[in-house]
Design a protein around this motif. Structure first.
Motif, PDB file in Angstrom:
ATOM      1  N   GLN A  18      34.694  19.878  11.307  1.00  0.00           N
ATOM      2  CA  GLN A  18      33.817  21.036  11.154  1.00  0.00           C
ATOM      3  C   GLN A  18      33.537  21.337   9.692  1.00  0.00           C
ATOM      4  O   GLN A  18      32.491  21.870   9.345  1.00  0.00           O
ATOM      5  CB  GLN A  18      34.472  22.271  11.802  1.00  0.00           C
ATOM      6  N   SER A  19      34.462  21.001   8.792  1.00  0.00           N
ATOM      7  CA  SER A  19      34.303  21.349   7.379  1.00  0.00           C
ATOM      8  C   SER A  19      33.408  20.370   6.638  1.00  0.00           C
ATOM      9  O   SER A  19      32.941  20.663   5.553  1.00  0.00           O
ATOM     10  CB  SER A  19      35.675  21.399   6.687  1.00  0.00           C
ATOM     11  N   LYS A  20      33.150  19.216   7.240  1.00  0.00           N
ATOM     12  CA  LYS A  20      32.315  18.220   6.561  1.00  0.00           C
ATOM     13  C   LYS A  20      30.853  18.409   6.926  1.00  0.00           C
ATOM     14  O   LYS A  20      30.524  18.679   8.084  1.00  0.00           O
ATOM     15  CB  LYS A  20      32.752  16.800   6.973  1.00  0.00           C
ATOM     16  N   PRO A  21      29.940  18.300   5.959  1.00  0.00           N
ATOM     17  CA  PRO A  21      28.522  18.406   6.300  1.00  0.00           C
ATOM     18  C   PRO A  21      28.091  17.205   7.123  1.00  0.00           C
ATOM     19  O   PRO A  21      28.701  16.141   7.074  1.00  0.00           O
ATOM     20  CB  PRO A  21      27.839  18.406   4.920  1.00  0.00           C
ATOM     21  N   HIS A  22      27.005  17.380   7.886  1.00  0.00           N
ATOM     22  CA  HIS A  22      26.467  16.256   8.643  1.00  0.00           C
ATOM     23  C   HIS A  22      25.991  15.187   7.665  1.00  0.00           C
ATOM     24  O   HIS A  22      25.398  15.495   6.640  1.00  0.00           O
ATOM     25  CB  HIS A  22      25.297  16.713   9.513  1.00  0.00           C
ATOM     26  N   PRO A  23      26.249  13.938   7.944  1.00  0.00           N
ATOM     27  CA  PRO A  23      25.777  12.892   7.024  1.00  0.00           C
ATOM     28  C   PRO A  23      24.267  12.883   6.962  1.00  0.00           C
ATOM     29  O   PRO A  23      23.587  13.170   7.941  1.00  0.00           O
ATOM     30  CB  PRO A  23      26.312  11.597   7.671  1.00  0.00           C
ATOM     31  N   VAL A  24      23.728  12.554   5.781  1.00  0.00           N
ATOM     32  CA  VAL A  24      22.279  12.578   5.605  1.00  0.00           C
ATOM     33  C   VAL A  24      21.590  11.597   6.541  1.00  0.00           C
ATOM     34  O   VAL A  24      20.431  11.777   6.884  1.00  0.00           O
ATOM     35  CB  VAL A  24      21.906  12.251   4.140  1.00  0.00           C
ATOM     36  N   THR A  25      22.319  10.583   6.966  1.00  0.00           N
ATOM     37  CA  THR A  25      21.707   9.590   7.843  1.00  0.00           C
ATOM     38  C   THR A  25      21.446  10.142   9.235  1.00  0.00           C
ATOM     39  O   THR A  25      20.817   9.476  10.047  1.00  0.00           O
ATOM     40  CB  THR A  25      22.609   8.346   7.938  1.00  0.00           C
ATOM     41  N   SER A  26      21.942  11.360   9.553  1.00  0.00           N
ATOM     42  CA  SER A  26      21.697  11.941  10.868  1.00  0.00           C
ATOM     43  C   SER A  26      20.251  12.396  11.015  1.00  0.00           C
ATOM     44  O   SER A  26      19.789  12.632  12.123  1.00  0.00           O
ATOM     45  CB  SER A  26      22.648  13.120  11.124  1.00  0.00           C
ATOM     46  N   ARG A  27      19.541  12.533   9.915  1.00  0.00           N
ATOM     47  CA  ARG A  27      18.136  12.924   9.958  1.00  0.00           C
ATOM     48  C   ARG A  27      17.259  11.674   9.900  1.00  0.00           C
ATOM     49  O   ARG A  27      17.551  10.725   9.175  1.00  0.00           O
ATOM     50  CB  ARG A  27      17.790  13.824   8.770  1.00  0.00           C
ATOM     51  N   GLU A  28      16.183  11.693  10.669  1.00  0.00           N
ATOM     52  CA  GLU A  28      15.272  10.554  10.615  1.00  0.00           C
ATOM     53  C   GLU A  28      14.610  10.499   9.240  1.00  0.00           C
ATOM     54  O   GLU A  28      14.195  11.516   8.688  1.00  0.00           O
ATOM     55  CB  GLU A  28      14.193  10.691  11.691  1.00  0.00           C
ATOM     56  N   CYS A  29      14.512   9.301   8.684  1.00  0.00           N
ATOM     57  CA  CYS A  29      13.872   9.132   7.387  1.00  0.00           C
ATOM     58  C   CYS A  29      12.907   7.951   7.438  1.00  0.00           C
ATOM     59  O   CYS A  29      12.855   7.216   8.424  1.00  0.00           O
ATOM     60  CB  CYS A  29      14.910   8.933   6.285  1.00  0.00           C
ATOM     61  N   THR A 241      10.735  19.114  10.089  1.00  0.00           N
ATOM     62  CA  THR A 241      10.939  19.747  11.389  1.00  0.00           C
ATOM     63  C   THR A 241       9.595  20.231  11.934  1.00  0.00           C
ATOM     64  O   THR A 241       8.593  20.287  11.213  1.00  0.00           O
ATOM     65  CB  THR A 241      11.881  20.950  11.272  1.00  0.00           C
ATOM     66  N   TYR A 242       9.591  20.594  13.207  1.00  0.00           N
ATOM     67  CA  TYR A 242       8.374  21.136  13.816  1.00  0.00           C
ATOM     68  C   TYR A 242       7.879  22.354  13.031  1.00  0.00           C
ATOM     69  O   TYR A 242       6.691  22.468  12.703  1.00  0.00           O
ATOM     70  CB  TYR A 242       8.653  21.526  15.270  1.00  0.00           C
ATOM     71  N   GLU A 243       8.796  23.280  12.717  1.00  0.00           N
ATOM     72  CA  GLU A 243       8.415  24.502  12.004  1.00  0.00           C
ATOM     73  C   GLU A 243       7.857  24.183  10.619  1.00  0.00           C
ATOM     74  O   GLU A 243       6.887  24.801  10.163  1.00  0.00           O
ATOM     75  CB  GLU A 243       9.620  25.452  11.872  1.00  0.00           C
ATOM     76  N   GLU A 244       8.469  23.224   9.935  1.00  0.00           N
ATOM     77  CA  GLU A 244       7.981  22.848   8.607  1.00  0.00           C
ATOM     78  C   GLU A 244       6.567  22.269   8.686  1.00  0.00           C
ATOM     79  O   GLU A 244       5.712  22.563   7.845  1.00  0.00           O
ATOM     80  CB  GLU A 244       8.937  21.842   7.963  1.00  0.00           C
ATOM     81  N   SER A 245       6.309  21.444   9.690  1.00  0.00           N
ATOM     82  CA  SER A 245       4.980  20.850   9.843  1.00  0.00           C
ATOM     83  C   SER A 245       3.928  21.910  10.142  1.00  0.00           C
ATOM     84  O   SER A 245       2.824  21.872   9.602  1.00  0.00           O
ATOM     85  CB  SER A 245       5.001  19.801  10.963  1.00  0.00           C
ATOM     86  N   VAL A 246       4.278  22.870  10.998  1.00  0.00           N
ATOM     87  CA  VAL A 246       3.326  23.932  11.351  1.00  0.00           C
ATOM     88  C   VAL A 246       3.021  24.788  10.129  1.00  0.00           C
ATOM     89  O   VAL A 246       1.854  25.051   9.804  1.00  0.00           O
ATOM     90  CB  VAL A 246       3.883  24.799  12.493  1.00  0.00           C
ATOM     91  N   ARG A 247       4.059  25.235   9.452  1.00  0.00           N
ATOM     92  CA  ARG A 247       3.843  26.124   8.305  1.00  0.00           C
ATOM     93  C   ARG A 247       3.124  25.402   7.164  1.00  0.00           C
ATOM     94  O   ARG A 247       2.309  26.003   6.452  1.00  0.00           O
ATOM     95  CB  ARG A 247       5.178  26.688   7.829  1.00  0.00           C
TER      96      ARG A 247
END
Length: 485
Positions: A18-29, A241-247
């Motif tokens: 829980q204390s570790k951030p999600h790895p950057v590879t978890s996001r599609e790039c 994200t969806y919200e980022e694309s819309v805004r």
């Protein structure tokens, strides 16, 4: 006892995860190379509120004389003004990321004249790069700020450099985030923007542009549909994200219809030698995967700013502040906290040096503006006569740049006047024998006239000067198809 130890180990494992951030590879790039083509056009764009509202930003209209600029100020400490990209973007792209900077800076967000929530007032001379620079200083004055850090993103990085060269006494430090280069011709390395976009995505994006030109979708629908059909891979490293694309579609590309016409020639300014021995500290942030450029761009920007600190972000594209905020904002904080004000004598000496480079360019742009007005009012033939007389009287002085006049030539082509485009392009080549745009305009004009041999000759001249010119490569390939013979 063994059960107790096992339970404790599980608890410790859970806590550590829980204390570790999600790895950057978890996001599609972009490196994932996933192709998306939606079955239908999205006509309904959800009206999400501005992030300014969700962040409870206090906006104000600041009167700078002949117009009012929309502005938000938040945080305490060293004043830092953020300048958005474009030309034609808005300050909204900096939300919510720069709330982190508000912890150690007084951050000033604003929309440029003619954009987003500011007044659409072109002024007597019309929108221009110089006007944008002077507007920024008038904003500083109205906010009661003596010195600030100028922090420019993309086109805003070009404006930040131009502002600093003209008003160095007002600049405590300069931060450039994926800055545009001036002049654009200093970089001939091409672009990687199509590198990860699939053929199917490119086809869909072209269909969207056709729908937009035909008036079947508006600019917001165009921007959003492009983004969800792979266009995000042109400049982003991570998929928005969806919200980022819309805004982004709703709020980050809103401007006066004539705004970009006056700003289109900003990259004709040559600042390549201006920043030698500049005493103002400079931080340059480049994304390794900024596909607007090839990796050679970092070499070029470092050469332009030999005294600047260059940092390359390994997992970021064009927007380092939003794609790697964990690295960017501590870096920005360290930079701002370390700033010392150069002596007045150092600033005066460098300002005189910079003026010696910039003032002749300003005079050239003034001559060019009058010449373009002559073309518009009296036609190309009269303009050619004027050019002949001017060249006889002023053999060493340029009348125009290799910029807006090429746009005028292409405009004639779009209006169905390829012969006028050809006349003007040949005039440009007399002044600039290696003008890529002029050769490309000639190729396009001869295609319109169905003279494929001449078109092929001029397209080949373009590629001899820049082998990476994708439009020309595609046009030449089309001419060389058997059905075109």
């Amino acid at each position: 006892m063994k059960k107790l130890v096992a339970i404790l180990c599980l608890i410790l494992l859970f806590v550590s995860c829980q204390s570790k951030p999600h790895p950057v590879t978890s996001r599609e790039c972009v490196l994932d190379s996933i192709s998306y083509v939606h079955d239908s056009i999205c006509y309904h764009i959800e009206q999400l509120p501005r992030l300014c509202e969700e962040l409870n930003m206090q906006g104000q209209m600041v009167d700078i004389g002949d117009c009012r600029l929309y502005c938000e100020v938040a945080g305490k400490g060293t004043p830092l003004v953020v300048i958005n990209g474009g030309p034609g973007g808005s300050h909204h792209c900096f939300h919510p990321w720069f709330t982190e900077a508000e912890k150690f800076c007084r951050v000033i967000y604003y929309d440029q004249r003619g954009c987003a929530q500011s007044d659409y007032e072109p002024g007597e001379e019309g929108y221009s790069f110089r006007q944008a620079m002077e507007d920024l200083d008038k904003l500083r004055e109205q906010l009661g700020i003596d010195q600030w850090v100028v922090c420019g993103y993309s086109y805003g990085g070009a404006l930040a450099q131009y502002y600093t060269a003209n008003h160095p006494e007002r600049v405590k430090g300069m931060v450039l985030m994926g800055p545009a280069l001036m002049p654009r011709t200093i970089f001939t390395g091409g672009s990687r923007q199509q590198m990860f976009i699939s053929a199917e995505e490119r086809e869909r994006i072209q269909e969207l542009y056709t729908l937009y030109r035909d008036g079947k979708i508006d600019i917001t629908q165009l921007l959003y549909n492009k983004e969800i059909n792979g266009d995000w891979k042109r400049q982003h490293f991570y998929k928005p994200t969806y919200e980022e694309s819309v805004r982004s579609a709703l709020y980050e590309w809103v401007h006066d219809d004539t705004f970009r016409e006056g700003l289109s020639a900003y990259s004709q300014y040559d600042l390549s030698k201006v920043f030698v021995d500049m005493p103002i500290p400079t931080l340059i942030c480049e994304g390794k995967w900024d596909l607007t450029w090839t990796p050679k761009k970092t070499e070029v920007i470092q050469r332009i700013h030999p005294e600047g600190e260059l940092v390359v972000f390994e997992r970021a594209g064009h927007s380092v502040f939003s794609e790697d905020p964990g690295q960017f904002f501590p870096l920005l904080k360290r930079f701002v906290k370390s700033l010392d004000t150069p002596s007045g004598e150092e600033i005066r000496t460098w300002k005189e040096y910079a003026a010696g480079i910039l003032q002749p360019q300003e005079k050239l742009f003034a001559r060019e503006k009058k010449y373009l007005q002559l073309i518009e009012k009296e036609g190309v033939r009269k303009a050619i006569e004027y050019y002949e007389a001017f060249r006889r009287d002023s053999a060493e002085v340029a009348l125009f740049t290799d910029g807006d006049i090429n746009n005028v030539a292409y405009g004639f082509l779009q209006q169905g006047n390829p012969e006028i485009c050809i006349m003007l392009s040949h005039l440009i080549l007399r002044e600039y024998p290696e003008s890529i745009d002029a050769y490309e305009n000639l190729g396009d004009a001869y295609v319109k006239l169905e003279d494929t041999e001449q078109a092929r000759i001029y397209y080949e001249k373009v590629l001899a000067l820049n082998p990476n010119r994708s439009w020309t490569k595609n046009a030449l390939a089309s001419l060389n198809k058997p059905d075109k013979e």
